[in-house]
Enzyme design. Structure first.
Site, PDB file in Angstrom:
ATOM      1  CE  LYS A  66      -3.884  -2.442   2.146  1.00 15.84           C
ATOM      2  NZ  LYS A  66      -5.001  -2.399   3.127  1.00 15.84           N
ATOM      3  CG  ASN A 110      -4.173  -3.089   6.702  1.00 14.64           C
ATOM      4  OD1 ASN A 110      -3.967  -2.673   5.554  1.00 14.64           O
ATOM      5  ND2 ASN A 110      -5.154  -3.922   6.975  1.00 14.64           N
ATOM      6  CE1 TYR A 150      -8.688  -3.211  -0.435  1.00 16.17           C
ATOM      7  CE2 TYR A 150      -8.033  -1.211  -1.589  1.00 16.17           C
ATOM      8  CZ  TYR A 150      -7.738  -2.256  -0.730  1.00 16.17           C
ATOM      9  OH  TYR A 150      -6.494  -2.348  -0.157  1.00 16.17           O
ATOM     10  CG  PHE A 156     -13.853   0.134   6.064  1.00 11.79           C
ATOM     11  CD1 PHE A 156     -13.196  -0.282   4.915  1.00 11.79           C
ATOM     12  CD2 PHE A 156     -14.616  -0.798   6.762  1.00 11.79           C
ATOM     13  CE1 PHE A 156     -13.301  -1.591   4.466  1.00 11.79           C
ATOM     14  CE2 PHE A 156     -14.730  -2.112   6.322  1.00 11.79           C
ATOM     15  CZ  PHE A 156     -14.075  -2.509   5.163  1.00 11.79           C
ATOM     16  CG  HIS A 186      -4.902  -6.286  -1.021  1.00 17.70           C
ATOM     17  ND1 HIS A 186      -6.180  -6.307  -0.512  1.00 17.70           N
ATOM     18  CD2 HIS A 186      -4.878  -7.186  -2.040  1.00 17.70           C
ATOM     19  CE1 HIS A 186      -6.902  -7.185  -1.224  1.00 17.70           C
ATOM     20  NE2 HIS A 186      -6.132  -7.728  -2.151  1.00 17.70           N
ATOM     21  NE  ARG A 189      -5.943 -13.200   4.208  1.00 16.38           N
ATOM     22  CZ  ARG A 189      -6.813 -12.187   4.243  1.00 16.38           C
ATOM     23  NH1 ARG A 189      -6.680 -11.152   3.411  1.00 16.38           N
ATOM     24  NH2 ARG A 189      -7.791 -12.186   5.104  1.00 16.38           N
ATOM     25  CD  GLU A 192      -8.229  -9.396  -4.538  1.00 16.62           C
ATOM     26  OE1 GLU A 192      -7.100  -9.570  -4.053  1.00 16.62           O
ATOM     27  OE2 GLU A 192      -9.270  -9.348  -3.844  1.00 16.62           O
ATOM     28  NE  ARG A 232      -2.653  -6.197   6.821  1.00 13.70           N
ATOM     29  CZ  ARG A 232      -3.714  -6.815   6.296  1.00 13.70           C
ATOM     30  NH1 ARG A 232      -4.293  -7.809   6.947  1.00 13.70           N
ATOM     31  NH2 ARG A 232      -4.189  -6.434   5.131  1.00 13.70           N
ATOM     32  CB  THR A 273      -7.876  -6.891   9.051  1.00 18.08           C
ATOM     33  OG1 THR A 273      -8.189  -8.023   8.245  1.00 18.08           O
ATOM     34  CG2 THR A 273      -8.251  -5.617   8.325  1.00 18.08           C
TER      35      THR A 273
HETATM   36  P1  IDP Z   1      -7.808  -7.694   4.717  1.00 20.16           P
HETATM   37  O1  IDP Z   1      -6.975  -6.634   4.020  1.00 20.16           O
HETATM   38  O2  IDP Z   1      -7.111  -8.216   5.943  1.00 20.16           O
HETATM   39  O3  IDP Z   1      -8.259  -8.803   3.789  1.00 20.16           O
HETATM   40  P2  IDP Z   1     -10.526  -6.662   4.585  1.00 20.16           P
HETATM   41  O4  IDP Z   1     -11.595  -6.946   5.585  1.00 20.16           O
HETATM   42  O5  IDP Z   1     -10.632  -7.316   3.246  1.00 20.16           O
HETATM   43  O6  IDP Z   1      -9.128  -6.967   5.281  1.00 20.16           O
HETATM   44  O7  IDP Z   1     -10.503  -5.091   4.375  1.00 20.16           O
HETATM   45  C1  IDP Z   1      -9.813  -4.514   3.294  1.00 20.16           C
HETATM   46  C2  IDP Z   1      -9.041  -3.308   3.789  1.00 20.16           C
HETATM   47  O8  IDP Z   1      -9.966  -2.303   4.222  1.00 20.16           O
HETATM   48  C3  IDP Z   1      -8.166  -3.569   5.022  1.00 20.16           C
HETATM   49  O9  IDP Z   1      -6.904  -4.097   4.691  1.00 20.16           O
HETATM   50  C4  IDP Z   1      -8.063  -2.188   5.624  1.00 20.16           C
HETATM   51  O10 IDP Z   1      -7.107  -1.390   4.927  1.00 20.16           O
HETATM   52  C5  IDP Z   1      -9.444  -1.611   5.338  1.00 20.16           C
HETATM   53  N1  IDP Z   1     -10.363  -1.807   6.474  1.00 20.16           N
HETATM   54  C6  IDP Z   1     -11.010  -2.947   6.815  1.00 20.16           C
HETATM   55  N2  IDP Z   1     -11.786  -2.767   7.918  1.00 20.16           N
HETATM   56  C7  IDP Z   1     -11.600  -1.478   8.263  1.00 20.16           C
HETATM   57  C8  IDP Z   1     -12.134  -0.657   9.335  1.00 20.16           C
HETATM   58  O11 IDP Z   1     -12.902  -1.099  10.182  1.00 20.16           O
HETATM   59  N3  IDP Z   1     -11.697   0.651   9.368  1.00 20.16           N
HETATM   60  C9  IDP Z   1     -10.844   1.177   8.446  1.00 20.16           C
HETATM   61  N4  IDP Z   1     -10.341   0.450   7.433  1.00 20.16           N
HETATM   62  C10 IDP Z   1     -10.709  -0.848   7.342  1.00 20.16           C
HETATM   63 MG    MG Z   2      -9.525  -8.671   2.134  1.00 22.05          MG
END
Ligand code: IDP
Ligand code: MG
Length: 147
Positions: A9, A112, A49, A57, A115, A85, A126, A102, A91
């Site tokens: 990112k 974080n 996304y 968010f 991705h 992962r 993707e 992370r 996350t």
């Molecule tokens: P992941 O990246 O661990 O697969 P996902 O649930 O797919 O997590 O969410 C995609 C991205 O959206 C996350 O990596 C993070 O950057 C952002 N994100 C997810 N949940 C939140 C939240 O509650 N607040 C702010 N950003 C979030």
């Molecule tokens: Mg995800």
């Protein structure tokens, strides 16, 4: 062998962590089969996304993801999706294990660092957003027999 899609990112790039992060995947025996440094388009990020469209968010995530260049990578290996992962961590950086990417570099959920696709179906979908078929290479790692 499984393929996994990863994106470093914009804050990983701005914080000078590209080498550090790629190093972790290489050291774990994952093979880089495609990689590029790009300014992602809004179309590409919307597609990446799309499962999160409408969530609270989403707008903040899109603004952050489009705030600078990113590195997109395809990694290949045995159980690569699970492996990546695991190396990336949960996350929320506060819940990510110490030693995960992370867990070591993440400061907030939104920013974080990395991705990584969460399933074979999403990985296939993707990687096609960012790579043409002919950009994906095939070769053997020297260490293949020792993994
Ligand atoms: P992941 O990246 O661990 O697969 P996902 O649930 O797919 O997590 O969410 C995609 C991205 O959206 C996350 O990596 C993070 O950057 C952002 N994100 C997810 N949940 C939140 C939240 O509650 N607040 C702010 N950003 C979030
Ligand atoms: Mg995800």
């Amino acid at each position: 062998m499984e393929k996994e899609f990863v994106m470093l990112k914009p804050n990983a790039v701005r914080r000078g962590l590209i080498g550090e992060i790629i190093n972790r995947f290489e050291k774990r025996g994952l093979k880089i089969t495609a990689m590029k440094f790009i300014n992602p388009s809004s179309d590409q990020l919307e597609e990446l996304y799309k499962e999160h469209a409408g969530k609270s968010f989403y707008n903040g995530l899109m603004e952050f993801a489009s705030s600078g260049p990113v590195v997109v990578i395809i990694l290949e290996g045995n159980r690569a999706i699970e492996m990546v992962r695991h190396i990336v961590g949960k996350t929320d950086p506060l819940e990510a294990s110490p030693g995960s990417i992370r867990g070591e570099y993440g400061l907030s959920v939104r920013k974080n660092i990395v991705h990584a696709s969460d399933s074979q179906e999403n990985a296939e979908r993707e990687m096609k957003i960012f790579f043409d078929h002919e950009e994906i290479t095939e070769y053997e790692l020297d260490a293949q027999d020792d993994i």
